[in-house]
Design a protein around this motif. Structure first.
Motif: not given
Length: 153
Positions: A126-153
């Motif tokens: 995903x692009x343009x995701x917020x930390x809150x969306x990832x951490x709160x599992x707002x998209x119903x995807x497991x936060x433990x399987x999320x890897x932030x990608x460094x660099x510009x969005x």
């Protein structure tokens, strides 16, 4: 921020609720043996082919029989259309139907798993995701399987 969810299962995608307009890339990897596998994927901004990107569904294959590659190409082309192009171990369905919603990707993964008798592993970026969306599992995807990608969005 950009974030990639990896090693997802079919039910993870079928039960997800992410906004498809934030999806940048998805990949369905189908295992056929220890080193033999193929995958179906899509990039929002097109997949490189020579110097120009090709828009549509694509696939790759590694050490799978030619019959499997032909069956996969026919299955995908029959389902999504497009002009079939090959480049080394990749196939492109130029101009095919494109989609990014979790349920459609999950359904395709399930169809591929059943048709080719292959366990599948899914990745969605995903692009343009917020930390809150990832951490709160707002998209119903497991936060433990999320890897932030460094660099510009």
């Amino acid at each position: 921020m950009r974030v990639r969810y990896w090693r997802l299962g079919i039910t993870d995608l079928l039960e997800s609720a992410y906004p498809s307009e934030k999806a940048n890339h998805w990949d369905i990897k189908c295992m056929q043996g220890e080193y033999e596998h193929f995958g179906v994927f899509w990039y929002r901004y097109g997949t490189p082919f020579d110097k120009e990107p090709v828009h549509g569904i694509c696939f790759y294959f590694n050490d799978v029989p030619k019959k499997t590659v032909d069956d996969l190409a026919a299955f995908l082309q029959g389902k999504f259309g497009g002009q079939l192009l090959y480049r080394q171990a990749r196939g492109f369905l130029q101009g095919s139907k494109e989609f990014a919603d979790g349920k459609a990707v999950g359904v395709l993964a399930n169809e591929l798993s059943l048709k080719f008798n292959a366990p599948v592993e899914l990745t969605v970026e995903f692009e343009k995701a917020t930390k809150e969306e990832v951490d709160s599992e707002a998209w119903k995807l497991p936060a433990g399987k999320a890897l932030p990608i460094p660099g510009p969005d």
